[in-house]
Design an enzyme around this catalytic site. Sequence first.
Site, PDB file in Angstrom:
ATOM      1  N   GLU A  40     -21.044  74.458  31.502  1.00  0.00           N
ATOM      2  CA  GLU A  40     -19.655  74.456  31.041  1.00  0.00           C
ATOM      3  C   GLU A  40     -19.113  73.046  31.250  1.00  0.00           C
ATOM      4  OE1 GLU A  40     -15.489  75.798  33.058  1.00  0.00           O
ATOM      5  OE2 GLU A  40     -17.136  77.229  33.227  1.00  0.00           O
ATOM      6  N   ARG A  44     -11.640  68.025  31.423  1.00  0.00           N
ATOM      7  CA  ARG A  44     -10.844  67.295  32.412  1.00  0.00           C
ATOM      8  C   ARG A  44     -10.954  65.787  32.201  1.00  0.00           C
ATOM      9  NH1 ARG A  44     -12.600  70.611  37.910  1.00  0.00           N
ATOM     10  NH2 ARG A  44     -12.448  72.694  36.993  1.00  0.00           N
ATOM     11  N   THR A  68     -12.159  74.511  31.142  1.00  0.00           N
ATOM     12  CA  THR A  68     -10.803  73.987  31.328  1.00  0.00           C
ATOM     13  C   THR A  68     -10.111  73.807  29.975  1.00  0.00           C
ATOM     14  OG1 THR A  68     -11.776  72.714  33.169  1.00  0.00           O
ATOM     15  CG2 THR A  68      -9.443  72.413  32.779  1.00  0.00           C
ATOM     16  N   LYS A 128     -13.226  85.354  33.488  1.00  0.00           N
ATOM     17  CA  LYS A 128     -13.327  84.408  34.599  1.00  0.00           C
ATOM     18  C   LYS A 128     -12.354  84.850  35.692  1.00  0.00           C
ATOM     19  CE  LYS A 128     -12.457  79.431  35.419  1.00  0.00           C
ATOM     20  NZ  LYS A 128     -13.758  78.823  35.692  1.00  0.00           N
TER      21      LYS A 128
END
Length: 209
Positions: A40, A44, A68, A128
């Site tokens: 993943e 960021r 994210t 998640k």
Amino acid sequence: MTVMERLANSIVVPVVVLEKVEDAIPTAKAMAAGGVDAMEITFRTACAAECIKAVADNCPEVLVGAGTVINLEQCKLAVQMGAKFIVSPGYSEEIVSWCVENNIPVTPGCVTPTDIMAAVNHGLKVIKFFPANVYGGLNAMKNLSAPFVGLKFLPTGGVNSGNIKEYIDAPFIHAVGGSWVCPKADIAAGNWDKITQLCAGARKAAKGE
């Protein structure tokens, strides 16, 4: 094998923060060498989209997704670049709806019954749970799994090689996420063998070997 089956088979879904595009391929290959063939790449950093493309184009053995993801623009860009699944830290109706409509596997961050109901009503089977160590860990997920029959969690936050077996052994856990198998410092230093060892070690610990 479906995307979700691949994630479960990998056991660990590394949360990868890349500062340079040229680190993407060697990081992916180092993790695959340790038996972890899913990753993943998080949004960021400014180069996240290009890193996803690099892995998607050059490492067919690795299932690459985007993490994210906090808005629809990032989501669409990630898929355009080759991301095979989307992970978001929280629940976004916009992101989940778009992914479901376009058959893109998505695991939104859900820690409350309200968020989980929204995800389940979209047909999601895996969500998640982040940050797991803050929101009650395994005990919380066990209790949340009771009313949501068949739902599985992908916890991130506080999972490591010391407790991974406890997580993976729980019937409501799909896989675990974390960055301990691909530390930013080791990526920056090009310690590919170390990352391979960390991934292999995590899988062994999960199996109690």
